[in-house]
Scaffold this motif. Structure first.
Motif, PDB file in Angstrom:
ATOM      1  N   UNK A 117       0.816  -1.217   0.000  1.00  0.00           N
ATOM      2  CA  UNK A 117       0.000   0.000   0.000  1.00  0.00           C
ATOM      3  C   UNK A 117       0.851   1.269   0.000  1.00  0.00           C
ATOM      4  N   UNK A 118       2.075   1.177   0.436  1.00  0.00           N
ATOM      5  CA  UNK A 118       2.962   2.339   0.392  1.00  0.00           C
ATOM      6  C   UNK A 118       3.493   2.594  -1.015  1.00  0.00           C
ATOM      7  N   UNK A 119       3.547   1.533  -1.826  1.00  0.00           N
ATOM      8  CA  UNK A 119       4.201   1.659  -3.130  1.00  0.00           C
ATOM      9  C   UNK A 119       3.260   1.644  -4.327  1.00  0.00           C
ATOM     10  N   UNK A 120       2.145   0.919  -4.222  1.00  0.00           N
ATOM     11  CA  UNK A 120       1.374   0.607  -5.423  1.00  0.00           C
ATOM     12  C   UNK A 120       0.232   1.556  -5.771  1.00  0.00           C
ATOM     13  N   UNK A 121      -0.491   2.160  -4.824  1.00  0.00           N
ATOM     14  CA  UNK A 121      -1.602   3.036  -5.232  1.00  0.00           C
ATOM     15  C   UNK A 121      -1.155   4.104  -6.218  1.00  0.00           C
ATOM     16  N   UNK A 122      -2.005   4.344  -7.214  1.00  0.00           N
ATOM     17  CA  UNK A 122      -1.650   5.245  -8.306  1.00  0.00           C
ATOM     18  C   UNK A 122      -1.045   4.525  -9.490  1.00  0.00           C
ATOM     19  N   UNK A 123      -0.756   3.213  -9.319  1.00  0.00           N
ATOM     20  CA  UNK A 123      -0.230   2.400 -10.410  1.00  0.00           C
ATOM     21  C   UNK A 123      -1.291   1.388 -10.845  1.00  0.00           C
ATOM     22  N   UNK A 124      -0.988   0.678 -11.933  1.00  0.00           N
ATOM     23  CA  UNK A 124      -1.956  -0.291 -12.461  1.00  0.00           C
ATOM     24  C   UNK A 124      -1.912  -1.632 -11.724  1.00  0.00           C
ATOM     25  N   UNK A 125      -0.716  -2.064 -11.359  1.00  0.00           N
ATOM     26  CA  UNK A 125      -0.582  -3.439 -10.882  1.00  0.00           C
ATOM     27  C   UNK A 125       0.629  -3.552  -9.972  1.00  0.00           C
ATOM     28  N   UNK A 126       0.455  -4.266  -8.854  1.00  0.00           N
ATOM     29  CA  UNK A 126       1.554  -4.450  -7.917  1.00  0.00           C
ATOM     30  C   UNK A 126       1.521  -5.841  -7.305  1.00  0.00           C
ATOM     31  N   UNK A 127       2.672  -6.270  -6.800  1.00  0.00           N
ATOM     32  CA  UNK A 127       2.774  -7.586  -6.168  1.00  0.00           C
ATOM     33  C   UNK A 127       3.873  -7.548  -5.126  1.00  0.00           C
ATOM     34  N   UNK A 128       3.834  -8.528  -4.241  1.00  0.00           N
ATOM     35  CA  UNK A 128       4.877  -8.682  -3.228  1.00  0.00           C
ATOM     36  C   UNK A 128       5.910  -9.684  -3.738  1.00  0.00           C
ATOM     37  N   UNK A 129       7.182  -9.324  -3.594  1.00  0.00           N
ATOM     38  CA  UNK A 129       8.253 -10.252  -3.945  1.00  0.00           C
ATOM     39  C   UNK A 129       8.825 -10.822  -2.644  1.00  0.00           C
ATOM     40  N   UNK A 130       8.515 -12.070  -2.382  1.00  0.00           N
ATOM     41  CA  UNK A 130       9.019 -12.755  -1.198  1.00  0.00           C
ATOM     42  C   UNK A 130      10.395 -13.351  -1.489  1.00  0.00           C
ATOM     43  N   UNK A 131      11.001 -13.954  -0.480  1.00  0.00           N
ATOM     44  CA  UNK A 131      12.314 -14.566  -0.687  1.00  0.00           C
ATOM     45  C   UNK A 131      12.270 -15.642  -1.765  1.00  0.00           C
ATOM     46  N   UNK A 132      11.099 -16.303  -1.908  1.00  0.00           N
ATOM     47  CA  UNK A 132      10.982 -17.409  -2.854  1.00  0.00           C
ATOM     48  C   UNK A 132      10.141 -17.064  -4.080  1.00  0.00           C
ATOM     49  N   UNK A 133       9.894 -15.769  -4.319  1.00  0.00           N
ATOM     50  CA  UNK A 133       9.199 -15.392  -5.544  1.00  0.00           C
ATOM     51  C   UNK A 133       8.025 -14.465  -5.320  1.00  0.00           C
ATOM     52  N   UNK A 134       7.351 -14.092  -6.405  1.00  0.00           N
ATOM     53  CA  UNK A 134       6.200 -13.199  -6.334  1.00  0.00           C
ATOM     54  C   UNK A 134       4.994 -13.911  -5.726  1.00  0.00           C
ATOM     55  N   UNK A 135       4.165 -13.137  -5.029  1.00  0.00           N
ATOM     56  CA  UNK A 135       2.954 -13.715  -4.464  1.00  0.00           C
ATOM     57  C   UNK A 135       1.973 -12.652  -4.021  1.00  0.00           C
ATOM     58  N   UNK A 136       0.823 -13.124  -3.524  1.00  0.00           N
ATOM     59  CA  UNK A 136      -0.186 -12.229  -2.971  1.00  0.00           C
ATOM     60  C   UNK A 136       0.314 -11.649  -1.644  1.00  0.00           C
ATOM     61  N   UNK A 137      -0.231 -10.479  -1.297  1.00  0.00           N
ATOM     62  CA  UNK A 137      -1.300  -9.737  -1.954  1.00  0.00           C
ATOM     63  C   UNK A 137      -0.837  -9.042  -3.231  1.00  0.00           C
ATOM     64  N   UNK A 138      -1.813  -8.836  -4.129  1.00  0.00           N
ATOM     65  CA  UNK A 138      -1.599  -8.066  -5.345  1.00  0.00           C
ATOM     66  C   UNK A 138      -2.328  -6.731  -5.200  1.00  0.00           C
ATOM     67  N   UNK A 139      -1.838  -5.740  -5.933  1.00  0.00           N
ATOM     68  CA  UNK A 139      -2.546  -4.471  -6.057  1.00  0.00           C
ATOM     69  C   UNK A 139      -3.162  -4.405  -7.440  1.00  0.00           C
ATOM     70  N   UNK A 163       2.695 -10.374 -17.866  1.00  0.00           N
ATOM     71  CA  UNK A 163       2.792  -9.529 -19.055  1.00  0.00           C
ATOM     72  C   UNK A 163       3.144  -8.080 -18.727  1.00  0.00           C
ATOM     73  N   UNK A 164       3.158  -7.728 -17.431  1.00  0.00           N
ATOM     74  CA  UNK A 164       3.305  -6.315 -17.049  1.00  0.00           C
ATOM     75  C   UNK A 164       4.700  -5.766 -17.293  1.00  0.00           C
ATOM     76  N   UNK A 165       5.707  -6.627 -17.217  1.00  0.00           N
ATOM     77  CA  UNK A 165       7.078  -6.163 -17.406  1.00  0.00           C
ATOM     78  C   UNK A 165       7.463  -5.107 -16.385  1.00  0.00           C
ATOM     79  N   UNK A 166       8.178  -4.056 -16.808  1.00  0.00           N
ATOM     80  CA  UNK A 166       8.630  -3.028 -15.864  1.00  0.00           C
ATOM     81  C   UNK A 166       7.493  -2.198 -15.277  1.00  0.00           C
ATOM     82  N   UNK A 167       6.288  -2.316 -15.832  1.00  0.00           N
ATOM     83  CA  UNK A 167       5.160  -1.572 -15.264  1.00  0.00           C
ATOM     84  C   UNK A 167       4.663  -2.185 -13.964  1.00  0.00           C
TER      85      UNK A 167
END
Length: 200
Positions: A117-139, A163-167
């Motif tokens: 919530x500190x990083x993603x609002x105002x953007x289209x798509x966000x995710x958490x990167x854990x030690x073992x990879x991307x996961x929920x929660x998503x923005x 498909x989001x790439x750098x976005x």
């Protein structure tokens, strides 16, 4: 005014691999879904939406849904994309988007939600990167809702992530991905991990 902070909890699935309603599995003095909703309630969201489909009547009877907007998805067999579409349809119109969580993942941490919530609002798509990879929660930002309308199946949001790439906005969390429950083995591991945490 600050935009409302909203969460969508997906809990409409039919537990095909488990063979019984995973939403109602005993866990942490309540049910698996009840424990997840308790975790989400403690995150300070202004609106919490939970999607129900399979086993909805039993869930309504057995799970504390106070303070939660319940959305029933009669086409849940088509995959969780349909639940997401139903949920965003009742989202507070003043919200910039929503945090997407899984109803069978009670171990989501406040740290992960706050970082997203500190990083993603105002953007289209966000995710958490854990030690073992991307996961929920998503923005899911409001600008991506038209794309969500075109999604199908259980992995639709993951297709957007891939498909989001750098976005794609990601936040790094020094934790392992929280367990979610799809099989009896997953459930056993979750219960065992919970017991280990209590003993520390």
């Amino acid at each position: 005014m600050t935009a409302p902070v909203c969460a969508v909890v997906l809990a409409a699935g039919g537990s095909r691999r488990l063979g019984r309603p995973k939403q109602l599995l005993p866990y942490a003095g309540t049910t698996l879904l009840g424990a997840t909703l308790d975790t989400v309630r403690n995150q300070g969201f202004d609106q919490i939406i939970v999607t129900l489909g399979a086993f909805a009547d039993g869930i309504v009877e057995q799970v504390d849904l106070r303070g939660v907007t319940v959305v029933r998805n009669d086409v849940h067999r088509s995959g969780c994309s349909s639940s997401i579409r139903r949920a965003v349809g009742v989202l507070d119109p003043a919200a910039d988007g929503a945090v997407l969580l899984l109803g069978d993942q009670p171990g989501i941490s406040r740290t992960a939600v706050r970082a997203l919530l500190a990083a993603a609002p105002g953007t289209r798509l966000g995710a958490v990167r854990y030690r073992d990879g991307l996961g929920h929660p998503f923005w899911l930002g409001r600008s991506i809702f038209p794309d969500i309308e075109q999604l199908h199946g259980d992995k639709g949001v993951w297709k957007l992530i891939d498909a989001a790439g750098p976005a794609l906005v990601t936040v790094d969390i020094d934790e392992d991905t929280p367990l979610d429950v799809d099989t009896e083995e997953d459930y056993r591991r979750l219960v065992e991990r919970s017991a280990e945490v209590r003993l520390r």
